[in-house]
Design a protein around this motif. Sequence first.
Motif, PDB file in Angstrom:
ATOM      1  N   ASP A 175      -2.156   4.407  -6.668  1.00  0.00           N
ATOM      2  CA  ASP A 175      -1.828   3.815  -5.764  1.00  0.00           C
ATOM      3  C   ASP A 175      -1.267   2.463  -6.157  1.00  0.00           C
ATOM      4  O   ASP A 175      -1.120   2.097  -7.331  1.00  0.00           O
ATOM      5  CB  ASP A 175      -3.365   3.492  -4.840  1.00  0.00           C
ATOM      6  N   GLU A 176      -1.292   1.367  -5.483  1.00  0.00           N
ATOM      7  CA  GLU A 176      -0.781   0.088  -5.646  1.00  0.00           C
ATOM      8  C   GLU A 176      -1.428  -0.700  -6.736  1.00  0.00           C
ATOM      9  O   GLU A 176      -0.859  -1.715  -7.124  1.00  0.00           O
ATOM     10  CB  GLU A 176      -0.440  -0.845  -4.244  1.00  0.00           C
ATOM     11  N   ARG A 219       0.845  -1.122   0.074  1.00  0.00           N
ATOM     12  CA  ARG A 219       0.185  -0.182  -0.071  1.00  0.00           C
ATOM     13  C   ARG A 219       0.886   1.366  -0.174  1.00  0.00           C
ATOM     14  O   ARG A 219       1.842   1.441   0.889  1.00  0.00           O
ATOM     15  CB  ARG A 219      -0.957   0.013   1.280  1.00  0.00           C
ATOM     16  N   ILE A 232      -0.883   7.985   4.475  1.00  0.00           N
ATOM     17  CA  ILE A 232      -0.365   6.825   3.789  1.00  0.00           C
ATOM     18  C   ILE A 232       1.289   6.697   4.005  1.00  0.00           C
ATOM     19  O   ILE A 232       1.857   7.820   3.834  1.00  0.00           O
ATOM     20  CB  ILE A 232      -0.561   6.748   2.306  1.00  0.00           C
ATOM     21  N   VAL A 290       1.594   5.322  -2.318  1.00  0.00           N
ATOM     22  CA  VAL A 290       1.333   6.167  -3.440  1.00  0.00           C
ATOM     23  C   VAL A 290       2.622   6.234  -4.428  1.00  0.00           C
ATOM     24  O   VAL A 290       3.826   6.368  -3.936  1.00  0.00           O
ATOM     25  CB  VAL A 290       1.039   7.610  -2.837  1.00  0.00           C
ATOM     26  N   LEU A 324      -4.696   8.980  -8.904  1.00  0.00           N
ATOM     27  CA  LEU A 324      -4.839   9.601  -7.623  1.00  0.00           C
ATOM     28  C   LEU A 324      -4.783  11.075  -8.013  1.00  0.00           C
ATOM     29  O   LEU A 324      -4.757  12.043  -6.996  1.00  0.00           O
ATOM     30  CB  LEU A 324      -4.069   9.293  -6.667  1.00  0.00           C
TER      31      LEU A 324
END
Length: 198
Positions: A84-85, A64, A134, A66, A90
Motif C-alpha cells: 500500500d502507500e 491511497r 481501492i 496498491v 499486501l
Amino acid sequence: MPTKKYYAYILPDGKTEITDSWAECEKAVKNQKGARYKSFKELDEAKKWLSSGATYDYQKEMPRGVYFDAGTGRGEGVEISVTDETKKDLLSSAISKELINAHGKHLLPPGKTNNYGELLACFYALTIAIREDINLVLGDSGLVINYWSKGFIKTTVEEETRKLAMEVSKLRKQFESKGGEVRQISGDDNPADLGFHK
C-alpha cells in the motif's frame, strides 16, 4: 531544459538549508562528517524532509492505492512486491503465505524475467485493488502499464507471458470499468520499489 531541483541539507551543528544549486549544497556539506543531503523535484518535499528529521528513509506522502514492482537485486532471481502507500506488504492477501519470503516478497521460479515479474505483480495489485475497493494501482514499469496490461504484446514474446498479459488486460478492463485508474510513477516514489535500480 533541465528540470529544476532543490537540495536540502543538514549539517552536524544542526544548521539546515535548501538551495537550488548543487554546487552550493556540495560546498556546504563537503568535509562535514555526519552531514546529510538529498535532492527533490519539489520545494515542499525538501521542507518536509528536513522537518521530518532529514533521514534517508523518508518517503513522500503517496495517495491511497496498491503499488507494485519487480526486481532482481538480491541475486536469487526475480522478486515481486505489492504494497500500500505506507509500504505495507499486501501479497499475503493474494497468494499463499508459504510463497512469501522473509522480506514480504514473492520469489519467482528460476528463468522468469523482470518484465514477467512486473506483469505478475500488476496482476496481484489489480486483484487486491478490486477486492478491497481501492481505485488506484501504481507501478513504475512503462512496458507493463502502457502496453502489456492493455493487451498490447508482441507475438515474439514467450507464450506464458502473453497469456498472463491477456489475463491482466481483462482484469484491468474490469477495474477501469468501475472507475479504477492504473498510473505510472517514478521508481524513486514507488513504496513497493525493491530499490535495486537506484
